[in-house]
Every structure is written in C-alpha cells, then in structure tokens.
Design an enzyme around this catalytic site. Structure first.
Site, PDB file in Angstrom:
ATOM      1  N   SER A  56      45.305  41.859  41.929  1.00  0.00           N
ATOM      2  CA  SER A  56      45.247  40.479  41.449  1.00  0.00           C
ATOM      3  C   SER A  56      44.263  40.355  40.288  1.00  0.00           C
ATOM      4  O   SER A  56      43.281  41.098  40.216  1.00  0.00           O
ATOM      5  CB  SER A  56      44.799  39.580  42.607  1.00  0.00           C
ATOM      6  OG  SER A  56      45.224  38.262  42.416  1.00  0.00           O
ATOM      7  N   PRO A  57      44.500  39.424  39.371  1.00  0.00           N
ATOM      8  CA  PRO A  57      43.530  39.195  38.291  1.00  0.00           C
ATOM      9  C   PRO A  57      42.190  38.743  38.874  1.00  0.00           C
ATOM     10  O   PRO A  57      42.154  37.788  39.656  1.00  0.00           O
ATOM     11  CB  PRO A  57      44.169  38.081  37.460  1.00  0.00           C
ATOM     12  CG  PRO A  57      45.603  38.046  37.871  1.00  0.00           C
ATOM     13  CD  PRO A  57      45.649  38.513  39.277  1.00  0.00           C
ATOM     14  N   CYS A  99      38.142  37.965  37.652  1.00  0.00           N
ATOM     15  CA  CYS A  99      37.153  37.870  36.589  1.00  0.00           C
ATOM     16  C   CYS A  99      35.992  38.831  36.843  1.00  0.00           C
ATOM     17  O   CYS A  99      35.495  38.934  37.965  1.00  0.00           O
ATOM     18  CB  CYS A  99      36.635  36.440  36.478  1.00  0.00           C
ATOM     19  SG  CYS A  99      37.863  35.283  35.862  1.00  0.00           S
ATOM     20  N   GLN A 141      47.026  38.258  32.517  1.00  0.00           N
ATOM     21  CA  GLN A 141      47.135  36.844  32.860  1.00  0.00           C
ATOM     22  C   GLN A 141      46.524  36.026  31.726  1.00  0.00           C
ATOM     23  O   GLN A 141      45.336  36.174  31.429  1.00  0.00           O
ATOM     24  CB  GLN A 141      46.401  36.551  34.165  1.00  0.00           C
ATOM     25  CG  GLN A 141      46.544  35.118  34.650  1.00  0.00           C
ATOM     26  CD  GLN A 141      45.670  34.819  35.864  1.00  0.00           C
ATOM     27  OE1 GLN A 141      44.452  34.809  35.758  1.00  0.00           O
ATOM     28  NE2 GLN A 141      46.297  34.615  37.018  1.00  0.00           N
ATOM     29  N   TYR A 162      42.665  25.201  36.729  1.00  0.00           N
ATOM     30  CA  TYR A 162      42.467  25.398  35.299  1.00  0.00           C
ATOM     31  C   TYR A 162      43.438  24.515  34.518  1.00  0.00           C
ATOM     32  O   TYR A 162      44.179  23.723  35.105  1.00  0.00           O
ATOM     33  CB  TYR A 162      42.566  26.884  34.958  1.00  0.00           C
ATOM     34  CG  TYR A 162      41.474  27.679  35.664  1.00  0.00           C
ATOM     35  CD1 TYR A 162      40.135  27.309  35.544  1.00  0.00           C
ATOM     36  CD2 TYR A 162      41.773  28.753  36.500  1.00  0.00           C
ATOM     37  CE1 TYR A 162      39.124  27.988  36.212  1.00  0.00           C
ATOM     38  CE2 TYR A 162      40.768  29.445  37.168  1.00  0.00           C
ATOM     39  CZ  TYR A 162      39.442  29.058  37.019  1.00  0.00           C
ATOM     40  OH  TYR A 162      38.452  29.716  37.691  1.00  0.00           O
ATOM     41  N   ARG A 198      51.572  31.986  37.805  1.00  0.00           N
ATOM     42  CA  ARG A 198      50.759  31.767  39.009  1.00  0.00           C
ATOM     43  C   ARG A 198      50.581  30.269  39.198  1.00  0.00           C
ATOM     44  O   ARG A 198      50.189  29.555  38.268  1.00  0.00           O
ATOM     45  CB  ARG A 198      49.402  32.448  38.907  1.00  0.00           C
ATOM     46  CG  ARG A 198      48.466  32.088  40.066  1.00  0.00           C
ATOM     47  CD  ARG A 198      47.242  32.980  40.188  1.00  0.00           C
ATOM     48  NE  ARG A 198      47.546  34.146  41.027  1.00  0.00           N
ATOM     49  CZ  ARG A 198      46.625  34.959  41.519  1.00  0.00           C
ATOM     50  NH1 ARG A 198      45.341  34.764  41.267  1.00  0.00           N
ATOM     51  NH2 ARG A 198      46.967  36.005  42.261  1.00  0.00           N
TER      52      ARG A 198
END
Length: 358
Positions: free
Chosen positions: A23-24, A26, A100, A183, A231
């Site tokens: 998964s992305p 950070c 992403q 976001y 997503r």
C-alpha cells in the site's frame, strides 16, 4: 491445492504474480518533492520481498498538494530521474511499480509524525491550504483553507494531467488517483467538507464532478493498456457524510469510464469520525463494491496474517489485498506468507538458500 493469494491476476496488459500489494505509505523523507536512496531501498526491498505490486506513497501533483514538506512530489520534470531508478529496480525484481497521485487539500502543510503531526505556520515553512469550502479540519486551526475558485479547480485538474504524463515517463505501470482519506478529492465527495452551491457542490453528481474531470484528464496521458486504480474512502464513519451507497454508485460510474480497480479504504474526512477498527474492518466495503459494481477491488486495514489474506481472496471478498503497517514490519511479507501457506514461489537467487532445507 494452489493458493488463491498467490494466483495470477491479469489487468489489461499486465499480469500480477500474486494478489499482494504494498500500500502507498508516506515516508516523510523527501526534500522539495525529490525522492532519494531511502525511497529506493524502502520500495525496492518490498519488491525483493515478493509483492506483485509496489505502490509508491501519495505523490503530490503540486507543492501545495503535499501533506508535509517532506512528501514526494511529481510537479517538477527533474523529479523523474530518481523515479526511473526506483521503477527500474522494482521491475528487475519481477514486481510492478505503481504510483499514487494525490493532493492533500485542507489536510496539507502538516509536520511529519515524529515532529508532532501538526499544522505548520507560514514561519515554519507551511503554506495556506485549499479546499472545496473554507472549513477547518480541526476547529483550533489558526486559518481556514482557501475555497477553490473555478480557476483553482482548473489548475488542480491540469496538475493531475501533467503529473500523469511524468508518471508514465518514469515507467510506472499502475497509476492510482487518491480520492480517499480526507484529501482534496475526498473533500469534494463528502458533504461534510463540501458546502459549495455551484456545479461542484450539493448533489451527488456535483460532488463527484472533480474526480470525474481529473479522471478524464488523466486518461489523456495514461496509456489505455495500463491499469488505472482509484482509492476511495468507502464511508466517512460520520453521520451525514459519504457512505457505502454512494461508493457503490461512484464505482459503477468509474468502471464505465475505464477504471480497473477500486482500492477500498475508509475514513479521514472529518476529525469526529468514529471508526470501528478491528481485523478485516474494511473488507465488507470492498466486498460490497466488488459485487454490486462488478469491478475488481482491493482491501486494506488490519490484515496481518497469511490465512486471513488467503481467505479474503478465496471467498471472493476482494481481488487484491493491500498491506501497509504489516509490510513495514516485514518487508519480505509475500515470501513469509508463501512459506506459511506452503506455496512455491520464485525467491531472489541471492536468498534461495534461506528457503531450501539443509
């Protein structure tokens, strides 16, 4: 019997060697949006570890779209060079690199977690954030976000478009639009964040307009034979917010418009959300979207064990399982799971002797 978790999945022109996706996540380790050797090793080690698809963290389409000043970006042509090195290494390990694309909206200008995860002031290197409406995420924030006007919305769409071209130039094989976790795109989707009265607010059709316009712009730059993911947060976990019914409705439209996979997460839109966190807590969202919208889905969230992931695929609840924290704890997660499930997979030749019985 062959393991469903380690079965192949073809999406357009690519074939995933198993159903395990990194998964992305950070890393808060970039400078001016530039990737460095941390990102190469972080992402590369998960490719060595056997995952079929390694998704790069939320990569900002503009400087103001970064969550933190240390986020990756793809708003500069010079960003591409290091990304090419990262994608080449992932591909060399028989894995696929994904990216992403994101804009944090009102949740931008935040310090890294180990620096307090707090809103930065202008004097601290922060910036004024933007959003569909001038509503703070936390009530105690000093300044509300700036409400995007039509010119600002057009810039966001253009930023996603050129970022997509750069992502293709950098040799990513999967592109995901980040429309979740509170976001910017999710802020437009959720009536709790979006109180606009123009064509981008109010009705369901108006609140999804930005995402659909970004999608159309992205498709002009992304090859038609490569997968396109979106997503979403399947629900806001808050009364009056975005919910599963709207997610299914949106997924049906996205499928019609060429999206291949809906990556189902949840939450993040409002600080007063009440999330019933527990193992597999988001799996029912992915299952419902998959079955009602007839589209491939991915699921994520407190999936930590091989049998747990295997059952999700075997029972048809999702097509892909995304791993975040568990993949931080074990970079070689896919190899670990293959061993636990007694499944033969191709190990890196440098590591084969660890797999063979002596």
């Amino acid at each position: 019997m062959a393991s469903p978790l380690f079965s192949l999945l073809q999406i357009k022109s690519i074939i995933l060697k198993n159903r395990i996706v990194i998964s992305p996540m950070c890393q808060y380790s970039a400078e001016d949006g530039f990737a460095n050797d941390w990102h190469l090793v972080h992402l590369g080690s998960r490719a060595i570890g056997g995952a079929a698809l390694v998704m790069q963290e939320a990569t900002a389409v503009s400087p103001e779209g970064r969550i933190s000043p240390e986020d990756l970006g793809i708003y500069n042509e010079e960003h591409i060079e290091k990304y090419k090195q990262i994608t080449a290494f992932i591909l060399s390990q028989n894995a696929l690199p994904g990216i992403q694309l994101a804009h944090a909206g009102r949740k931008a200008s935040i310090s890294a977690p180990w620096q307090g995860n707090r809103k930065l002031t202008l004097d601290e290197g922060g910036w004024r954030t933007v959003a569909p409406s001038a509503i703070r995420y936390h009530e105690d924030e000093a300044l509300p976000p700036i409400e995007l006007d039509l010119e600002g919305i057009a810039k966001v769409i253009a930023d996603f478009k050129i970022a997509t071209r750069r992502a293709h130039d950098a040799c990513y094989k999967v592109l995901e639009i980040h429309a979740a976790h509170g976001y910017l795109i999710h802020q437009f989707l959720s009536p709790l964040c979006n109180t606009r009265t123009d064509e981008y607010g109010g009705s369901f059709e108006n609140r999804i307009r930005l995402l659909l316009e970004i999608l159309e712009a992205v498709k002009t730059e992304w090859p038609g034979d490569l997968p396109l993911f979106v997503r979403i947060s399947g629900t806001d976990w808050a009364e009056g917010g975005w919910d599963e019914d709207q997610s299914v409705q949106l997924a049906k439209l996205l499928k019609e418009k060429g999206v291949d996979v809906i990556d189902c997460s949840s939450g993040g839109a409002v600080s007063h959300q009440q999330i019933p966190v527990g193992p597999n807590y988001q799996v029912p969202i992915a299952e419902r979207v998959k079955k009602e919208a007839h589209i491939c889905t991915g699921t994520v969230g407190l999936i930590t064990e091989s049998k747990q992931a295997e059952d999700i695929i075997k029972n048809g609840q999702a097509d892909l399982v995304f791993f975040a924290r568990e993949a931080l704890r074990d970079p070689y997660l896919a190899l670990t799971f293959a061993h636990e499930l007694h499944t033969d997979v191709i190990w890196p030749k440098q590591y084969e002797r660890a797999h063979l019985k002596e």
